[in-house]
Design an enzyme around this catalytic site. Structure first.
Site, PDB file in Angstrom:
ATOM      1  N   GLY A  13      30.651  -3.096 -37.200  1.00 12.62           N
ATOM      2  CA  GLY A  13      32.064  -2.892 -36.327  1.00 12.62           C
ATOM      3  C   GLY A  13      31.827  -1.509 -35.505  1.00 12.62           C
ATOM      4  N   ASN A  14      32.863  -1.027 -35.039  1.00 13.45           N
ATOM      5  CA  ASN A  14      32.991   0.135 -34.228  1.00 13.45           C
ATOM      6  C   ASN A  14      34.304   0.848 -34.198  1.00 13.45           C
ATOM      7  OD1 ASN A  14      34.540  -0.557 -31.671  1.00 13.45           O
ATOM      8  ND2 ASN A  14      32.800  -2.191 -31.693  1.00 13.45           N
TER       9      ASN A  14
END
Ligand code: C5P
Length: 397
Positions: A204-205
């Site tokens: 993810g980020n």
């Protein structure tokens, strides 16, 4: 919207509490300025509680040694509503007399000004008052007319302040007429995508989705019907004209966006979409066996590029770029490759810009290579700047 209420010293001041409540309930930000006399008719505490903001009366704030800037308050407001507007304040407004905070703010505000005259019938009829009202109307201020009936003095006649519901309705109708994106449909992608590795892990980020959500709100505030396709975020929408679709992966965001796009006039692609995903997702949690683990990745679909390829003449696409180096060149390359009308560039080098913060500092690069630089602002303010640029694009006008 940011609504500034100016209360002057008339008995109808108590009714403004209901107006403040109505505005706040409908999702508006409200600040109240009172003239010194107004404090005798309704308590600042009531209005501070209802508006959820401190009440502004004086220039100087002794509690913290600060001062209230009429210029900043005026610039903050999308509308300034002076209710009740007494004969004295109307005369001062008409003649540019600025001897309190409410009146100086009247002179410095750039937004539409509404005023609701309130006074005894003879004061109302007096040529001096009528002249003040006429001057203000000719200047473009919007009169919310007084009504007739029993007045506080016991006399009967014209001079009652319009009911709070009428004032509220006048504001709603005025801004409805002036909404720039009425009848338009907009797609906004927001937040991060999560690409599963196994049932409990993902790639993810740090995107919070705040910028995309602020844009969705602003598009809806300008009258657009908004379709918000969002990754996993901890945010809520406010405007009822936003239809939200929660997705997790780039593939899901891609499918939903492609489905919606043909009906859309404007697409703002602010999501931080993962560029790669695991080739296969393990059915059960991957065990810690060997010293190293290699996960093979494959490209995710580029939503922006795919939408850019099917984009029609009357559709507008706005992209985002968050770059760490060669920001300008990379942004221009993306703009061309993805067929954007303009790209919003935010640099991680700028303090207060980018992921997971409440502010942003953007640069807009247009298709014709013209560049606009903006100051560091709150994300809702940045959203206003972006939507204003969208409204200037030819097919949207
Ligand atoms: O990730 P990149 O810097 O290429 O993103 C540029 C623009 O493309 C952004 O507007 C982003 O939302 C969009 N994008 C997308 N689908 C991807 C990657 C990026 O829509 N797979």
């Amino acid at each position: 919207m940011n609504i500034l209420i100016g209360i002057t010293g008339g008995i109808a001041a108590y009714k403004v509490a209901i107006l403040v409540r109505l505005l706040v309930k409908n999702g508006h930000n409200v600040k109240v300025i009172m003239s010194p006399m107004a404090k005798h008719f309704v308590t600042p505490l009531t209005l501070a509680t209802l508006s959820k903001n401190p009440i502004l009366v004086d220039f100087y704030v002794p509690e913290n040694g600060d001062w209230n800037s009429h210029v900043d308050i005026g610039l903050w407001a999308d509308a300034y509503v002076i209710a009740p507007a007494t004969a004295n304040s109307l005369a001062k407004m008409a003649n540019g007399i600025a001897d309190n905070l409410l009146l100086t703010t009247y002179l410095s505000a750039r937004c539409p000004v509404f005023f609701a005259p309130t006074m005894d019938l003879d004061m109302f009829k007096h040529p001096a008052t009528q002249k003040s009202i006429e001057t203000l109307v000719n200047r473009g201020n919007i009169k919310i007319d007084a009504t007739s009936g029993e007045l506080a003095s016991g006399l009967e006649g014209k001079g009652r302040m319009a009911e709070p519901e009428t004032i509220f309705q006048t504001l709603v109708e005025y801004f409805d007429q002036n909404k720039k994106l009425k009848g338009k449909k907009a797609l906004v992608t927001a937040g991060p995508t999560y690409e599963h590795i196994d049932p409990v892990r993902f790639i993810g980020n740090y995107s919070s989705g705040k910028m995309g959500f602020a844009i969705a709100e602003e598009l809806a505030n300008q009258g657009a019907e908004v379709f918000l396709v969002t990754g996993t975020v901890n945010l809520k929408t406010q405007n009822p004209n936003i239809k939200r679709f929660d997705v997790v992966s780039a593939q899901q965001m891609f499918e939903k966006s492609m489905e919606i796009f043909p009906e859309i006039d404007i697409a703002v692609l602010s999501a931080a979409v993962a560029d790669y995903r695991p080739v296969s997702i393990a059915d059960s949690k991957i065990k810690k066996k060997s010293d190293s683990l290699t996960i093979e990745l494959e490209k995710t679909p580029d939503i922006a590029k795919n939408l850019g390829e099917i984009k029609k003449e009357n559709q507008t696409i706005v992209g985002f770029a968050l770059e760490t180096d060669n920001e300008f060149e990379n942004a221009v390359e993306k703009l061309k490759k993805k067929n954007f009308d303009f790209i919003v560039l935010n640099s991680l080098k700028d303090k207060g810009a980018g992921f997971n913060v409440d502010t942003n500092k953007i640069t807009i690069v247009h298709k014709n290579s013209s560049v606009q630089y903006f100051e560091l602002k709150s994300k809702p303010e940045v959203a206003k700047d972006i939507v204003e640029e969208i409204c200037k694009i030819k097919p949207i006008k």
